[in-house]
Write a protein that holds these residues in place. Structure first.
Motif, PDB file in Angstrom:
ATOM      1  N   GLN A 185      29.409  15.584  63.407  1.00 41.70           N
ATOM      2  CA  GLN A 185      29.055  16.868  63.990  1.00 41.70           C
ATOM      3  C   GLN A 185      27.686  17.277  63.461  1.00 41.70           C
ATOM      4  OE1 GLN A 185      32.021  19.928  64.056  1.00 41.70           O
ATOM      5  NE2 GLN A 185      30.530  21.538  64.402  1.00 41.70           N
ATOM      6  N   VAL A 186      26.833  17.715  64.382  1.00 39.08           N
ATOM      7  CA  VAL A 186      25.486  18.124  63.994  1.00 39.08           C
ATOM      8  C   VAL A 186      25.210  19.543  64.462  1.00 39.08           C
ATOM      9  CG1 VAL A 186      24.546  15.780  63.988  1.00 39.08           C
ATOM     10  CG2 VAL A 186      24.456  17.128  66.087  1.00 39.08           C
ATOM     11  N   ASP A 187      24.313  20.189  63.755  1.00 40.30           N
ATOM     12  CA  ASP A 187      23.831  21.502  64.169  1.00 40.30           C
ATOM     13  C   ASP A 187      22.958  21.298  65.406  1.00 40.30           C
ATOM     14  OD1 ASP A 187      21.385  23.516  64.046  1.00 40.30           O
ATOM     15  OD2 ASP A 187      23.095  24.486  63.050  1.00 40.30           O
ATOM     16  N   PRO A 188      23.214  22.035  66.489  1.00 46.20           N
ATOM     17  CA  PRO A 188      22.444  21.831  67.721  1.00 46.20           C
ATOM     18  C   PRO A 188      20.935  22.051  67.548  1.00 46.20           C
ATOM     19  CG  PRO A 188      24.354  23.226  68.147  1.00 46.20           C
ATOM     20  CD  PRO A 188      24.267  23.045  66.659  1.00 46.20           C
ATOM     21  N   ALA A 189      20.547  22.936  66.655  1.00 50.66           N
ATOM     22  CA  ALA A 189      19.122  23.239  66.481  1.00 50.66           C
ATOM     23  C   ALA A 189      18.422  22.230  65.572  1.00 50.66           C
ATOM     24  CB  ALA A 189      18.952  24.645  65.931  1.00 50.66           C
ATOM     25  N   THR A 190      19.035  21.937  64.425  1.00 49.75           N
ATOM     26  CA  THR A 190      18.378  21.075  63.439  1.00 49.75           C
ATOM     27  C   THR A 190      18.738  19.605  63.579  1.00 49.75           C
ATOM     28  OG1 THR A 190      20.150  21.280  61.804  1.00 49.75           O
ATOM     29  CG2 THR A 190      18.394  22.971  61.773  1.00 49.75           C
ATOM     30  N   ARG A 191      19.845  19.313  64.288  1.00 53.32           N
ATOM     31  CA  ARG A 191      20.368  17.951  64.451  1.00 53.32           C
ATOM     32  C   ARG A 191      20.805  17.341  63.125  1.00 53.32           C
ATOM     33  NH1 ARG A 191      22.122  18.029  69.040  1.00 53.32           N
ATOM     34  NH2 ARG A 191      22.126  15.799  69.283  1.00 53.32           N
ATOM     35  N   ARG A 192      21.032  18.166  62.116  1.00 48.41           N
ATOM     36  CA  ARG A 192      21.509  17.724  60.803  1.00 48.41           C
ATOM     37  C   ARG A 192      23.031  17.846  60.771  1.00 48.41           C
ATOM     38  NH1 ARG A 192      18.844  14.659  58.290  1.00 48.41           N
ATOM     39  NH2 ARG A 192      19.781  15.323  56.351  1.00 48.41           N
ATOM     40  N   PRO A 193      23.723  16.971  60.010  1.00 45.81           N
ATOM     41  CA  PRO A 193      25.184  17.050  59.908  1.00 45.81           C
ATOM     42  C   PRO A 193      25.647  18.399  59.356  1.00 45.81           C
ATOM     43  CG  PRO A 193      24.381  14.988  58.998  1.00 45.81           C
ATOM     44  CD  PRO A 193      23.165  15.847  59.264  1.00 45.81           C
ATOM     45  N   VAL A 194      26.741  18.894  59.934  1.00 48.26           N
ATOM     46  CA  VAL A 194      27.350  20.138  59.463  1.00 48.26           C
ATOM     47  C   VAL A 194      28.862  19.931  59.345  1.00 48.26           C
ATOM     48  CG1 VAL A 194      25.581  21.682  60.402  1.00 48.26           C
ATOM     49  CG2 VAL A 194      27.527  21.059  61.814  1.00 48.26           C
ATOM     50  N   PRO A 195      29.501  20.616  58.391  1.00 53.45           N
ATOM     51  CA  PRO A 195      30.955  20.505  58.250  1.00 53.45           C
ATOM     52  C   PRO A 195      31.674  21.047  59.485  1.00 53.45           C
ATOM     53  CG  PRO A 195      29.976  21.533  56.309  1.00 53.45           C
ATOM     54  CD  PRO A 195      28.906  21.454  57.354  1.00 53.45           C
ATOM     55  N   HIS A 196      32.777  20.383  59.838  1.00 51.22           N
ATOM     56  CA  HIS A 196      33.548  20.815  61.011  1.00 51.22           C
ATOM     57  C   HIS A 196      34.808  21.586  60.635  1.00 51.22           C
ATOM     58  CE1 HIS A 196      35.978  17.349  60.024  1.00 51.22           C
ATOM     59  NE2 HIS A 196      34.974  16.536  60.304  1.00 51.22           N
ATOM     60  N   GLY A 197      35.219  21.520  59.374  1.00 55.33           N
ATOM     61  CA  GLY A 197      36.358  22.311  58.916  1.00 55.33           C
ATOM     62  C   GLY A 197      37.724  21.776  59.321  1.00 55.33           C
ATOM     63  N   LYS A 198      37.807  20.548  59.806  1.00 51.49           N
ATOM     64  CA  LYS A 198      39.088  19.973  60.234  1.00 51.49           C
ATOM     65  C   LYS A 198      39.594  18.969  59.201  1.00 51.49           C
ATOM     66  CE  LYS A 198      38.963  21.757  64.483  1.00 51.49           C
ATOM     67  NZ  LYS A 198      39.968  22.482  65.193  1.00 51.49           N
ATOM     68  N   THR A 199      40.916  18.829  59.162  1.00 50.25           N
ATOM     69  CA  THR A 199      41.577  17.804  58.348  1.00 50.25           C
ATOM     70  C   THR A 199      42.538  17.049  59.255  1.00 50.25           C
ATOM     71  OG1 THR A 199      43.433  19.224  57.752  1.00 50.25           O
ATOM     72  CG2 THR A 199      41.487  19.289  56.286  1.00 50.25           C
ATOM     73  N   MET A 200      43.069  15.934  58.781  1.00 54.04           N
ATOM     74  CA  MET A 200      44.061  15.185  59.566  1.00 54.04           C
ATOM     75  C   MET A 200      45.267  16.072  59.860  1.00 54.04           C
ATOM     76  SD  MET A 200      43.232  12.138  60.584  1.00 54.04           S
ATOM     77  CE  MET A 200      44.615  11.049  60.716  1.00 54.04           C
ATOM     78  N   GLU A 201      45.672  16.852  58.887  1.00 54.72           N
ATOM     79  CA  GLU A 201      46.833  17.735  59.077  1.00 54.72           C
ATOM     80  C   GLU A 201      46.556  18.779  60.166  1.00 54.72           C
ATOM     81  OE1 GLU A 201      49.358  21.004  56.557  1.00 54.72           O
ATOM     82  OE2 GLU A 201      48.585  19.258  55.475  1.00 54.72           O
ATOM     83  N   ILE A 202      45.394  19.377  60.122  1.00 57.18           N
ATOM     84  CA  ILE A 202      45.020  20.361  61.147  1.00 57.18           C
ATOM     85  C   ILE A 202      45.005  19.704  62.525  1.00 57.18           C
ATOM     86  CG2 ILE A 202      43.090  21.749  62.033  1.00 57.18           C
ATOM     87  CD1 ILE A 202      42.445  22.445  59.076  1.00 57.18           C
ATOM     88  N   LEU A 203      44.449  18.489  62.620  1.00 63.21           N
ATOM     89  CA  LEU A 203      44.387  17.795  63.905  1.00 63.21           C
ATOM     90  C   LEU A 203      45.772  17.432  64.419  1.00 63.21           C
ATOM     91  CD1 LEU A 203      41.251  15.500  63.504  1.00 63.21           C
ATOM     92  CD2 LEU A 203      41.430  17.725  64.632  1.00 63.21           C
ATOM     93  N   ARG A 204      46.681  17.022  63.520  1.00 63.53           N
ATOM     94  CA  ARG A 204      48.059  16.718  63.934  1.00 63.53           C
ATOM     95  C   ARG A 204      48.734  17.961  64.489  1.00 63.53           C
ATOM     96  NH1 ARG A 204      47.971  12.593  60.033  1.00 63.53           N
ATOM     97  NH2 ARG A 204      48.442  13.876  58.243  1.00 63.53           N
ATOM     98  N   ASP A 205      48.584  19.092  63.787  1.00 61.89           N
ATOM     99  CA  ASP A 205      49.176  20.350  64.255  1.00 61.89           C
ATOM    100  C   ASP A 205      48.564  20.778  65.591  1.00 61.89           C
ATOM    101  OD1 ASP A 205      50.779  20.449  62.014  1.00 61.89           O
ATOM    102  OD2 ASP A 205      49.519  21.911  60.953  1.00 61.89           O
ATOM    103  N   GLN A 206      47.279  20.654  65.702  1.00 64.89           N
ATOM    104  CA  GLN A 206      46.561  21.014  66.932  1.00 64.89           C
ATOM    105  C   GLN A 206      47.072  20.167  68.101  1.00 64.89           C
ATOM    106  OE1 GLN A 206      42.197  21.433  66.388  1.00 64.89           O
ATOM    107  NE2 GLN A 206      42.030  19.866  67.974  1.00 64.89           N
ATOM    108  N   THR A 207      47.257  18.869  67.872  1.00 68.40           N
ATOM    109  CA  THR A 207      47.748  17.972  68.925  1.00 68.40           C
ATOM    110  C   THR A 207      49.175  18.323  69.315  1.00 68.40           C
ATOM    111  OG1 THR A 207      46.277  16.197  68.213  1.00 68.40           O
ATOM    112  CG2 THR A 207      48.193  15.560  69.534  1.00 68.40           C
TER     113      THR A 207
END
Length: 139
Positions: free
Chosen positions: A105-127
């Protein structure tokens, strides 16, 4: 692994041997994996950082319907790693496996990597929540 999308192999997708061109398969894999990763991380500000091993096992021919199975392998602070299995819809024969596809994940303006705040557990729950909202009762 969830099989989420399908494509029809058309004449302009073929190589000199009248089978699916490897470059076209890789284009489709990158696109499908990017869509999957974008949905998982709920952002469209992703770039492909890495594609690991890609093993072609059998050809896809004109008229074949191929389907793409995707799964999350790992989640980093700014990245997500997915695998993509491409198979023949009718025969379930594996066409190729693209393993360790990393998106950042990158910042749209700077194109530098930014944290996305997700974990495997969060993704499993989301799914799980997403699947529970779908009308999957097929008769």
């Amino acid at each position: 692994m969830r099989f989420l999308t399908r494509r029809l192999v058309m004449p302009n997708d073929l190589n000199y041997a009248n089978a699916l061109f490897g470059g076209r398969a890789l284009e489709w894999i990158d696109e499908e994996a990017a869509i999957y990763a974008s949905c998982q991380l709920e952002t469209n500000s992703l770039v492909t950082k890495h594609m690991g091993a890609i093993a072609f096992e059998s050809p896809a021919l004109q008229g074949d319907v191929v389907e793409f199975g995707l799964t999350t392998k790992a989640v980093g602070r700014t990245s997500i790693t997915v695998s993509c299995l491409v198979r023949n819809k009718a025969t379930k024969t594996t066409i190729c496996l693209a393993d360790d596809i990393v998106f950042v994940q990158v910042d749209p303006a700077t194109r530098r990597p930014v944290p996305h705040g997700k974990t495997m557990e969060i993704l499993r729950d989301q799914t799980r929540k997403e699947l529970s909202t779908l009308n999957l009762d097929m008769v």
